[in-house]
Design a protein around this motif. Structure first.
Motif, PDB file in Angstrom:
ATOM      1  N   LEU A  33      -7.127 -13.202   6.918  1.00 46.72           N
ATOM      2  CA  LEU A  33      -5.863 -12.123   6.944  1.00 46.72           C
ATOM      3  C   LEU A  33      -6.770 -10.942   7.873  1.00 46.72           C
ATOM      4  O   LEU A  33      -7.606 -10.541   7.419  1.00 46.72           O
ATOM      5  CB  LEU A  33      -4.990 -11.774   6.096  1.00 46.72           C
ATOM      6  N   TYR A  35      -5.451  -7.059   8.636  1.00 48.04           N
ATOM      7  CA  TYR A  35      -4.303  -6.137   8.637  1.00 48.04           C
ATOM      8  C   TYR A  35      -4.969  -4.561   9.102  1.00 48.04           C
ATOM      9  O   TYR A  35      -5.981  -4.525   9.485  1.00 48.04           O
ATOM     10  CB  TYR A  35      -4.173  -5.557   6.975  1.00 48.04           C
ATOM     11  N   GLY A  40      -1.476   7.090   4.977  1.00 51.39           N
ATOM     12  CA  GLY A  40       0.021   7.075   4.245  1.00 51.39           C
ATOM     13  C   GLY A  40       0.743   6.137   4.167  1.00 51.39           C
ATOM     14  O   GLY A  40       2.146   6.316   3.727  1.00 51.39           O
ATOM     15  N   GLU A  41       0.428   4.956   4.775  1.00 49.25           N
ATOM     16  CA  GLU A  41       1.155   3.819   4.965  1.00 49.25           C
ATOM     17  C   GLU A  41       0.311   2.641   4.470  1.00 49.25           C
ATOM     18  O   GLU A  41      -0.825   2.705   4.191  1.00 49.25           O
ATOM     19  CB  GLU A  41       1.466   3.329   6.335  1.00 49.25           C
ATOM     20  N   GLY A  42       1.027   1.503   3.985  1.00 44.61           N
ATOM     21  CA  GLY A  42       0.534   0.400   3.578  1.00 44.61           C
ATOM     22  C   GLY A  42      -0.125  -0.598   4.749  1.00 44.61           C
ATOM     23  O   GLY A  42       0.285  -0.520   5.643  1.00 44.61           O
ATOM     24  N   PRO A  43      -0.806  -1.480   4.228  1.00 38.54           N
ATOM     25  CA  PRO A  43      -1.452  -2.437   5.341  1.00 38.54           C
ATOM     26  C   PRO A  43      -0.424  -3.344   5.936  1.00 38.54           C
ATOM     27  O   PRO A  43       0.387  -3.571   5.277  1.00 38.54           O
ATOM     28  CB  PRO A  43      -2.486  -3.158   4.392  1.00 38.54           C
ATOM     29  N   PHE A 100     -10.121  -8.229  -0.270  1.00 36.58           N
ATOM     30  CA  PHE A 100     -10.145  -7.202   0.918  1.00 36.58           C
ATOM     31  C   PHE A 100     -11.673  -6.674   1.159  1.00 36.58           C
ATOM     32  O   PHE A 100     -12.325  -6.429   0.035  1.00 36.58           O
ATOM     33  CB  PHE A 100      -9.486  -6.062   0.738  1.00 36.58           C
TER      34      PHE A 100
ATOM     35  N   ARG B   9       6.897   7.507  -3.799  1.00 41.02           N
ATOM     36  CA  ARG B   9       5.943   7.557  -2.717  1.00 41.02           C
ATOM     37  C   ARG B   9       4.602   8.411  -3.206  1.00 41.02           C
ATOM     38  O   ARG B   9       3.483   8.129  -2.928  1.00 41.02           O
ATOM     39  CB  ARG B   9       6.437   8.191  -1.570  1.00 41.02           C
ATOM     40  N   TYR B  33       1.931  -8.957  -6.196  1.00 44.64           N
ATOM     41  CA  TYR B  33       0.692  -8.321  -6.505  1.00 44.64           C
ATOM     42  C   TYR B  33       0.646  -6.922  -6.582  1.00 44.64           C
ATOM     43  O   TYR B  33       1.424  -6.296  -6.011  1.00 44.64           O
ATOM     44  CB  TYR B  33      -0.484  -8.691  -5.136  1.00 44.64           C
ATOM     45  N   TYR B  35      -2.075  -3.702  -6.312  1.00 45.01           N
ATOM     46  CA  TYR B  35      -3.464  -3.345  -5.944  1.00 45.01           C
ATOM     47  C   TYR B  35      -3.629  -2.015  -5.944  1.00 45.01           C
ATOM     48  O   TYR B  35      -2.794  -1.268  -5.999  1.00 45.01           O
ATOM     49  CB  TYR B  35      -3.545  -3.948  -4.197  1.00 45.01           C
ATOM     50  N   PRO B  43      -8.218  -2.441  -0.632  1.00 45.51           N
ATOM     51  CA  PRO B  43      -7.332  -2.632  -1.832  1.00 45.51           C
ATOM     52  C   PRO B  43      -8.049  -3.667  -2.646  1.00 45.51           C
ATOM     53  O   PRO B  43      -8.997  -4.648  -2.362  1.00 45.51           O
ATOM     54  CB  PRO B  43      -6.160  -3.301  -1.233  1.00 45.51           C
ATOM     55  N   LEU B  91      -0.606   0.134  -4.500  1.00 44.34           N
ATOM     56  CA  LEU B  91       0.027  -0.987  -3.426  1.00 44.34           C
ATOM     57  C   LEU B  91       0.486  -2.057  -4.040  1.00 44.34           C
ATOM     58  O   LEU B  91      -0.178  -2.749  -5.116  1.00 44.34           O
ATOM     59  CB  LEU B  91      -0.947  -1.491  -2.584  1.00 44.34           C
ATOM     60  N   ARG B  95       4.470 -12.273  -1.346  1.00 44.78           N
ATOM     61  CA  ARG B  95       4.221 -13.392  -0.382  1.00 44.78           C
ATOM     62  C   ARG B  95       5.297 -14.663  -0.806  1.00 44.78           C
ATOM     63  O   ARG B  95       5.295 -14.667  -2.075  1.00 44.78           O
ATOM     64  CB  ARG B  95       2.829 -13.833  -0.223  1.00 44.78           C
ATOM     65  N   LEU B 102       0.105 -11.927   2.674  1.00 40.01           N
ATOM     66  CA  LEU B 102       0.588 -10.792   1.955  1.00 40.01           C
ATOM     67  C   LEU B 102       1.391  -9.755   2.894  1.00 40.01           C
ATOM     68  O   LEU B 102       1.031  -9.610   3.965  1.00 40.01           O
ATOM     69  CB  LEU B 102      -0.286  -9.959   1.295  1.00 40.01           C
ATOM     70  N   HIS B 103       2.443  -9.433   2.095  1.00 36.33           N
ATOM     71  CA  HIS B 103       3.279  -8.171   2.904  1.00 36.33           C
ATOM     72  C   HIS B 103       3.013  -6.906   1.846  1.00 36.33           C
ATOM     73  O   HIS B 103       3.588  -7.147   0.665  1.00 36.33           O
ATOM     74  CB  HIS B 103       4.404  -8.635   3.320  1.00 36.33           C
ATOM     75  N   PHE B 104       2.732  -5.918   2.234  1.00 27.00           N
ATOM     76  CA  PHE B 104       2.631  -4.749   1.496  1.00 27.00           C
ATOM     77  C   PHE B 104       3.695  -3.662   1.578  1.00 27.00           C
ATOM     78  O   PHE B 104       4.315  -3.543   2.728  1.00 27.00           O
ATOM     79  CB  PHE B 104       1.360  -3.957   1.726  1.00 27.00           C
ATOM     80  N   GLY B 105       4.081  -3.046   0.674  1.00 25.96           N
ATOM     81  CA  GLY B 105       4.739  -1.880   0.706  1.00 25.96           C
ATOM     82  C   GLY B 105       3.744  -0.671   0.903  1.00 25.96           C
ATOM     83  O   GLY B 105       2.696  -0.742   1.439  1.00 25.96           O
ATOM     84  N   ASN B 106       4.498   0.577   1.050  1.00 24.49           N
ATOM     85  CA  ASN B 106       3.785   1.638   1.453  1.00 24.49           C
ATOM     86  C   ASN B 106       3.003   2.317   0.271  1.00 24.49           C
ATOM     87  O   ASN B 106       2.313   3.312   0.620  1.00 24.49           O
ATOM     88  CB  ASN B 106       4.756   2.776   2.211  1.00 24.49           C
ATOM     89  N   ARG B 109       1.340   7.033  -3.929  1.00 24.09           N
ATOM     90  CA  ARG B 109      -0.186   7.874  -4.203  1.00 24.09           C
ATOM     91  C   ARG B 109      -0.118   8.648  -5.475  1.00 24.09           C
ATOM     92  O   ARG B 109       0.653   9.592  -5.728  1.00 24.09           O
ATOM     93  CB  ARG B 109      -0.320   8.608  -2.866  1.00 24.09           C
TER      94      ARG B 109
END
Lengths: 110, 113
Positions: A33, A35, A40-43, A100, B9, B33, B35, B43, B91, B95, B102-106, B109
């Protein structure tokens, strides 16, 4: 454990240039994959690869699954300022845990 | 479809305090997941859930970290007590099944002072 290496670590290019980066592993993967992560954002997923030798495009981005299954490549054609960010590769064996790389930081100069 | 939602956030706490992070995955995604991403790095996996079962928590520092996904949907990650070295972005990703990506959130921190 499994480790991924990404090259180059960082790069500075002129707007309009093409970009190439790669990802190598000591282990065989059956999923790669790519990305992009902005500050400040996610991948965000760019491209998913599932077959050795597979070449997949997403707009100006093209990625390839290496035939050895230990590497993958990402190319960006005609770079633009919004391509700035960190590009991560991730590998997995049968969709379980994704490992990763450390990322390639891309800067685009106007 | 709505993406992976994480909150808060940002979080700033003093060391030795507890902290919790929350994640709501994409609807229908069975695998979740957590991370951790340190500054300038990729990650690193903490824990993976298949529905409500933690199938891989080998990288979770269990002396201070805990996680749960009670109904197989939302998940929380907790640190108690926090240490300075826990400062990072946490993070959450999800999926659907098989070999899906995989799809991540923001992310959240965390800064520990």
């Amino acid at each position: 454990g499994q480790q991924l290496n990404q090259s180059p670590q960082s790069m500075f290019i002129q707007e309009g240039e093409d970009v190439s980066m790669n990802c190598t592993s000591s282990s065989i993967f059956n999923t790669w994959l790519w990305y992009k992560q902005d500050p400040g954002e996610g991948p965000v997923l760019l491209i998913a690869l599932y077959k050795a030798g597979e070449l997949t495009s997403n707009g100006r981005l093209t990625a390839q699954f290496g035939i050895t299954r230990k590497d993958s490549f990402l190319n960006i054609s005609a770079s633009i300022p919004s391509d700035v960010g960190i590009y991560f590769c991730a590998g997995s064996v049968y969709g379980q845990n994704f490992v990763f790389g450390p990322g390639t930081r891309l800067s685009v100069l106007p | 479809e709505a993406g992976v939602v994480q909150s808060p956030r940002y979080k700033i706490i003093e060391k030795k305090q507890p902290v919790a992070f929350w994640c709501n995955p994409i609807s229908g995604h069975n695998t979740l997941y957590w991370y951790r991403q340190n500054l300038g790095q990729g990650p690193e996996l903490l824990i993976r859930y298949e529905n409500e079962e933690a199938v891989d928590d080998s990288q979770l520092p269990k002396d201070r970290f805990s996680a749960e996904r009670l109904k197989g949907v939302d998940s929380t990650l907790k640190i108690q007590p926090a240490e300075l070295g826990d400062s990072a972005v946490y993070l959450c990703a999800s999926r659907s099944q098989g070999n899906s990506p995989l799809h991540f959130g923001n992310g959240t921190r965390l800064t520990v002072t």
